[in-house]
Design a protein around this motif. Structure first.
Motif, short mmCIF file in Angstrom:
data_model
loop_
_atom_site.label_atom_id
_atom_site.label_comp_id
_atom_site.label_asym_id
_atom_site.label_seq_id
_atom_site.Cartn_x
_atom_site.Cartn_y
_atom_site.Cartn_z
N ALA A 1 0.80 -1.21 0.20
CA ALA A 1 -0.10 0.08 -0.06
C ALA A 1 0.83 1.04 0.04
O ALA A 1 0.43 2.37 -0.44
CB ALA A 1 -0.70 0.02 1.31
N ALA A 2 2.09 1.13 0.61
CA ALA A 2 2.86 2.15 0.29
C ALA A 2 3.54 2.68 -1.00
O ALA A 2 4.04 3.55 -1.03
CB ALA A 2 4.21 2.14 1.56
N ILE A 3 3.24 1.42 -1.92
CA ILE A 3 3.74 1.89 -3.18
C ILE A 3 2.76 2.08 -4.12
O ILE A 3 2.83 2.96 -5.12
CB ILE A 3 4.63 0.61 -3.50
CG1 ILE A 3 5.47 -0.03 -2.66
CG2 ILE A 3 5.00 0.56 -5.13
CD1 ILE A 3 6.13 -1.44 -2.66
N SER A 4 1.48 1.41 -3.97
CA SER A 4 0.55 1.63 -4.78
C SER A 4 -0.89 1.24 -3.83
O SER A 4 -0.99 0.47 -3.19
CB SER A 4 0.62 0.57 -5.98
OG SER A 4 -0.79 0.61 -6.98
N ASN A 5 -1.94 2.17 -4.39
CA ASN A 5 -3.32 2.14 -3.49
C ASN A 5 -3.93 0.77 -3.74
O ASN A 5 -4.58 0.30 -2.69
CB ASN A 5 -3.95 3.04 -4.16
CG ASN A 5 -3.66 4.46 -3.74
OD1 ASN A 5 -2.76 4.58 -2.68
ND2 ASN A 5 -4.02 5.65 -4.16
N ASN A 6 -3.57 -0.07 -4.80
CA ASN A 6 -4.45 -1.47 -4.81
C ASN A 6 -3.71 -2.34 -3.98
O ASN A 6 -4.38 -3.30 -3.70
CB ASN A 6 -4.39 -2.04 -6.35
CG ASN A 6 -3.29 -2.48 -6.72
OD1 ASN A 6 -2.26 -2.19 -6.21
ND2 ASN A 6 -3.27 -3.62 -7.51
N GLU B 1 8.00 7.76 -12.18
CA GLU B 1 6.93 7.94 -11.11
C GLU B 1 5.53 7.50 -11.53
O GLU B 1 4.73 7.48 -10.76
CB GLU B 1 6.64 9.72 -11.24
CG GLU B 1 7.86 10.37 -10.43
CD GLU B 1 8.26 9.90 -9.06
OE1 GLU B 1 7.38 10.00 -8.35
OE2 GLU B 1 9.27 9.90 -9.05
N LEU B 2 5.73 6.73 -12.78
CA LEU B 2 4.68 6.06 -13.37
C LEU B 2 4.45 4.69 -12.58
O LEU B 2 5.44 3.99 -12.47
CB LEU B 2 4.51 5.94 -14.76
CG LEU B 2 3.48 5.26 -15.37
CD1 LEU B 2 2.06 6.14 -15.18
CD2 LEU B 2 3.72 5.23 -17.12
N LYS B 3 3.04 4.42 -12.09
CA LYS B 3 3.00 2.94 -11.62
C LYS B 3 1.95 2.31 -12.23
O LYS B 3 0.90 2.86 -12.51
CB LYS B 3 2.54 3.19 -10.03
CG LYS B 3 3.56 3.52 -9.27
CD LYS B 3 3.37 3.84 -8.03
CE LYS B 3 4.50 4.82 -7.11
NZ LYS B 3 4.08 5.22 -5.83
#
Length: 226
Positions: free
Chosen positions: A50-55, A65-67
């Motif tokens: 969750a600290a990397i991506s909201n899903n 910066e693109l995930k």
């Protein structure tokens, strides 16, 4: 450089797909492994993600910066970024077929996924025999997969010609069939051997066997060795 966040190679079928694509096509990337919690209730794994991506799920591809998350979305992104690599087949008809069968794998085969979780180091032939006898839905899933595999253009080759995203999507199925020793046609066994001999697949399997991590909630059919 691209960063790919994955989970345990022994268990994480979703992680395996984009990792194989990146590795098979020699696309430079840094591998970042976040291991599953030993018990489902701990929650550290999801907190880290969750600290990397909201899903908060693997895989996640970071391009500066693109995930990009979701294995199919990641592979589509890579195909756009590296068009010279032919991650999807160059032939129009085979490309359409590759996308179709990848999407079918991405959203289907629920019984196979549920009953035969990927566990590369496990040898579960007895379990596979029992599941095969008890679950008609599993037999239907396997029959459809065998039909897809039988339609490959070269019996000695991959699903849509050269190795592509489609093969990466079916690689976890190869792992499942291998672990559970489900009954397969000679043609399907030939495809499995082609996949198991691919250097990227071999690299993933070797790493999975060396991990040594035990995840209780992903071990439905065996107990941890003493």
């Amino acid at each position: 450089m691209l960063e790919l966040y994955i989970a345990n190679k022994n268990y994480s079928s979703w992680s395996m797909r984009p990792w194989l694509v990146l590795t098979a096509f020699d696309i430079p990337f840094q591998e970042q492994v976040i291991f599953f919690d030993r018990e489902r209730s701990i929650g550290v794994f999801q907190q880290q993600l969750a600290a990397i991506s909201n899903n908060a799920k693997v895989p996640i591809l970071c391009d500066q910066e693109l995930k990009i998350w979701d294995s199919l979305a990641i592979c589509e992104y890579l195909a756009e970024q590296y068009p010279e690599q032919a991650l999807w087949p160059k032939d129009k008809a085979q490309r359409a077929r590759a996308r179709s069968i990848s999407a079918e794998m991405h959203s289907g085969f629920t019984s196979l996924r549920t009953l035969c979780g990927m566990n590369i180091r496990a040898q579960l032939a007895d379990v596979g025999q029992r599941l095969w006898a008890e679950h008609a839905e599993l037999r239907l899933d396997v029959a459809r997969i065998e039909q897809i595999w039988a339609e490959r253009p070269d019996p000695a080759g991959f699903l849509c010609g050269e190795f592509s995203i489609a093969d990466a999507f079916y690689a976890p199925v190869v792992m499942r069939f291998n672990s559970y020793a489900l009954p397969l046609s000679a043609s399907s066994q030939q495809y499995m051997q082609s996949m198991l001999q691919h250097p990227a697949v071999q690299a993933w399997v070797q790493a999975a066997l060396l991990e040594g991590c035990w995840v209780n909630y992903l071990e439905a059919y065996q107990t941890e060795p003493a």
